[in-house]
Design a protein around this motif. Sequence first.
Motif, PDB file in Angstrom:
ATOM      1  N   LEU A 119       0.863  -1.174   0.000  1.00  0.00           N
ATOM      2  CA  LEU A 119       0.000   0.000   0.000  1.00  0.00           C
ATOM      3  C   LEU A 119       0.897   1.220   0.000  1.00  0.00           C
ATOM      4  O   LEU A 119       1.697   1.405   0.915  1.00  0.00           O
ATOM      5  CB  LEU A 119      -0.906   0.003   1.230  1.00  0.00           C
ATOM      6  CG  LEU A 119      -1.906   1.151   1.318  1.00  0.00           C
ATOM      7  CD1 LEU A 119      -2.908   1.070   0.171  1.00  0.00           C
ATOM      8  CD2 LEU A 119      -2.626   1.127   2.644  1.00  0.00           C
ATOM      9  N   GLU A 120       0.797   2.029  -1.054  1.00  0.00           N
ATOM     10  CA  GLU A 120       1.589   3.249  -1.139  1.00  0.00           C
ATOM     11  C   GLU A 120       0.814   4.361  -0.453  1.00  0.00           C
ATOM     12  O   GLU A 120      -0.315   4.676  -0.830  1.00  0.00           O
ATOM     13  CB  GLU A 120       1.863   3.607  -2.601  1.00  0.00           C
ATOM     14  CG  GLU A 120       2.800   4.764  -2.751  1.00  0.00           C
ATOM     15  CD  GLU A 120       3.192   5.014  -4.188  1.00  0.00           C
ATOM     16  OE1 GLU A 120       3.641   6.128  -4.470  1.00  0.00           O
ATOM     17  OE2 GLU A 120       3.045   4.104  -5.027  1.00  0.00           O
ATOM     18  N   LEU A 121       1.426   4.947   0.557  1.00  0.00           N
ATOM     19  CA  LEU A 121       0.767   5.957   1.372  1.00  0.00           C
ATOM     20  C   LEU A 121       0.959   7.341   0.783  1.00  0.00           C
ATOM     21  O   LEU A 121       1.873   7.583  -0.010  1.00  0.00           O
ATOM     22  CB  LEU A 121       1.320   5.909   2.791  1.00  0.00           C
ATOM     23  CG  LEU A 121       1.212   4.534   3.459  1.00  0.00           C
ATOM     24  CD1 LEU A 121       1.936   4.532   4.792  1.00  0.00           C
ATOM     25  CD2 LEU A 121      -0.237   4.142   3.629  1.00  0.00           C
ATOM     26  N   ARG A 148       0.595  11.690   7.045  1.00  0.00           N
ATOM     27  CA  ARG A 148      -0.139  10.588   7.677  1.00  0.00           C
ATOM     28  C   ARG A 148      -1.648  10.775   7.642  1.00  0.00           C
ATOM     29  O   ARG A 148      -2.402   9.829   7.862  1.00  0.00           O
ATOM     30  CB  ARG A 148       0.333  10.385   9.106  1.00  0.00           C
ATOM     31  CG  ARG A 148       0.122  11.577   9.974  1.00  0.00           C
ATOM     32  CD  ARG A 148       0.652  11.335  11.349  1.00  0.00           C
ATOM     33  NE  ARG A 148       0.726  12.626  12.031  1.00  0.00           N
ATOM     34  CZ  ARG A 148       0.948  12.763  13.290  1.00  0.00           C
ATOM     35  NH1 ARG A 148       1.130  11.704  14.025  1.00  0.00           N
ATOM     36  NH2 ARG A 148       1.009  13.938  13.833  1.00  0.00           N
ATOM     37  N   SER A 205      -3.307  11.915   4.901  1.00  0.00           N
ATOM     38  CA  SER A 205      -3.833  11.725   3.545  1.00  0.00           C
ATOM     39  C   SER A 205      -4.171  10.256   3.315  1.00  0.00           C
ATOM     40  O   SER A 205      -3.636   9.354   3.946  1.00  0.00           O
ATOM     41  CB  SER A 205      -2.836  12.215   2.501  1.00  0.00           C
ATOM     42  OG  SER A 205      -1.648  11.482   2.575  1.00  0.00           O
ATOM     43  N   SER A 206      -5.069  10.035   2.378  1.00  0.00           N
ATOM     44  CA  SER A 206      -5.483   8.662   2.092  1.00  0.00           C
ATOM     45  C   SER A 206      -4.429   7.943   1.249  1.00  0.00           C
ATOM     46  O   SER A 206      -3.606   8.571   0.601  1.00  0.00           O
ATOM     47  CB  SER A 206      -6.840   8.637   1.405  1.00  0.00           C
ATOM     48  OG  SER A 206      -6.996   9.729   0.575  1.00  0.00           O
ATOM     49  N   PRO A 207      -4.473   6.615   1.250  1.00  0.00           N
ATOM     50  CA  PRO A 207      -3.516   5.838   0.459  1.00  0.00           C
ATOM     51  C   PRO A 207      -3.621   6.182  -1.026  1.00  0.00           C
ATOM     52  O   PRO A 207      -4.685   6.537  -1.525  1.00  0.00           O
ATOM     53  CB  PRO A 207      -3.936   4.391   0.698  1.00  0.00           C
ATOM     54  CG  PRO A 207      -4.703   4.417   1.965  1.00  0.00           C
ATOM     55  CD  PRO A 207      -5.357   5.758   2.028  1.00  0.00           C
ATOM     56  N   ARG A 242       7.180   5.230   0.127  1.00  0.00           N
ATOM     57  CA  ARG A 242       6.237   5.279   1.247  1.00  0.00           C
ATOM     58  C   ARG A 242       5.276   4.103   1.208  1.00  0.00           C
ATOM     59  O   ARG A 242       4.102   4.231   1.533  1.00  0.00           O
ATOM     60  CB  ARG A 242       5.471   6.601   1.202  1.00  0.00           C
ATOM     61  CG  ARG A 242       6.333   7.827   1.392  1.00  0.00           C
ATOM     62  CD  ARG A 242       5.522   9.120   1.305  1.00  0.00           C
ATOM     63  NE  ARG A 242       4.587   9.160   0.202  1.00  0.00           N
ATOM     64  CZ  ARG A 242       4.875   9.569  -1.036  1.00  0.00           C
ATOM     65  NH1 ARG A 242       6.085   9.951  -1.328  1.00  0.00           N
ATOM     66  NH2 ARG A 242       3.948   9.584  -1.974  1.00  0.00           N
ATOM     67  N   SER A 243       5.745   2.947   0.816  1.00  0.00           N
ATOM     68  CA  SER A 243       4.899   1.752   0.722  1.00  0.00           C
ATOM     69  C   SER A 243       5.147   0.838   1.915  1.00  0.00           C
ATOM     70  O   SER A 243       6.246   0.787   2.443  1.00  0.00           O
ATOM     71  CB  SER A 243       5.204   0.986  -0.571  1.00  0.00           C
ATOM     72  OG  SER A 243       4.918   1.781  -1.690  1.00  0.00           O
ATOM     73  N   ARG A 244       4.095   0.124   2.285  1.00  0.00           N
ATOM     74  CA  ARG A 244       4.228  -0.862   3.370  1.00  0.00           C
ATOM     75  C   ARG A 244       3.465  -2.113   2.971  1.00  0.00           C
ATOM     76  O   ARG A 244       2.509  -2.069   2.208  1.00  0.00           O
ATOM     77  CB  ARG A 244       3.729  -0.308   4.692  1.00  0.00           C
ATOM     78  CG  ARG A 244       2.254   0.013   4.721  1.00  0.00           C
ATOM     79  CD  ARG A 244       1.813   0.469   6.121  1.00  0.00           C
ATOM     80  NE  ARG A 244       0.429   0.839   6.143  1.00  0.00           N
ATOM     81  CZ  ARG A 244      -0.579  -0.013   6.349  1.00  0.00           C
ATOM     82  NH1 ARG A 244      -0.323  -1.279   6.558  1.00  0.00           N
ATOM     83  NH2 ARG A 244      -1.828   0.404   6.365  1.00  0.00           N
ATOM     84  N   ALA A 265      -8.653  -1.361   0.632  1.00  0.00           N
ATOM     85  CA  ALA A 265      -8.095  -0.084   0.164  1.00  0.00           C
ATOM     86  C   ALA A 265      -8.619   0.256  -1.232  1.00  0.00           C
ATOM     87  O   ALA A 265      -8.942   1.418  -1.515  1.00  0.00           O
ATOM     88  CB  ALA A 265      -6.570  -0.137   0.168  1.00  0.00           C
ATOM     89  N   ALA A 320      -8.447   3.774  -3.129  1.00  0.00           N
ATOM     90  CA  ALA A 320      -7.054   3.743  -3.585  1.00  0.00           C
ATOM     91  C   ALA A 320      -7.023   3.186  -5.003  1.00  0.00           C
ATOM     92  O   ALA A 320      -7.790   2.293  -5.351  1.00  0.00           O
ATOM     93  CB  ALA A 320      -6.201   2.888  -2.653  1.00  0.00           C
TER      94      ALA A 320
END
Length: 87
Positions: free
Chosen positions: A30-32, A36, A38-40, A54-56, A66, A71
């Motif tokens: 998931l790229e953010l 913090r 803001s939406s993905p 900025r992915s997790r 998502a 997203a």
Amino acid sequence: MRKAIEAAEQREREQERGIRDQPAPPDWLLELGLNRDSSPVQVHAGGCWNAGKRSRGISRDEARRALVEGAKPCGACRADSDRGLLD
């Protein structure tokens, strides 16, 4: 000279063990957004070359949620259709 060879062999063994013991990459990313609050931004398949810094890692259910919540799927790895995420 013998100590230098032993030290080099030890470093090589440690490097091989580090490569072998790496955790498996996540199945989904998931790229953010930029902050913090803001939406993905995008959902990627694990290992996608287009995933930002900025992915997790996330689970399949989180990836599906998502996408449903807005997203966008990655255009490069086509995480939504090619991987059967929305099937």
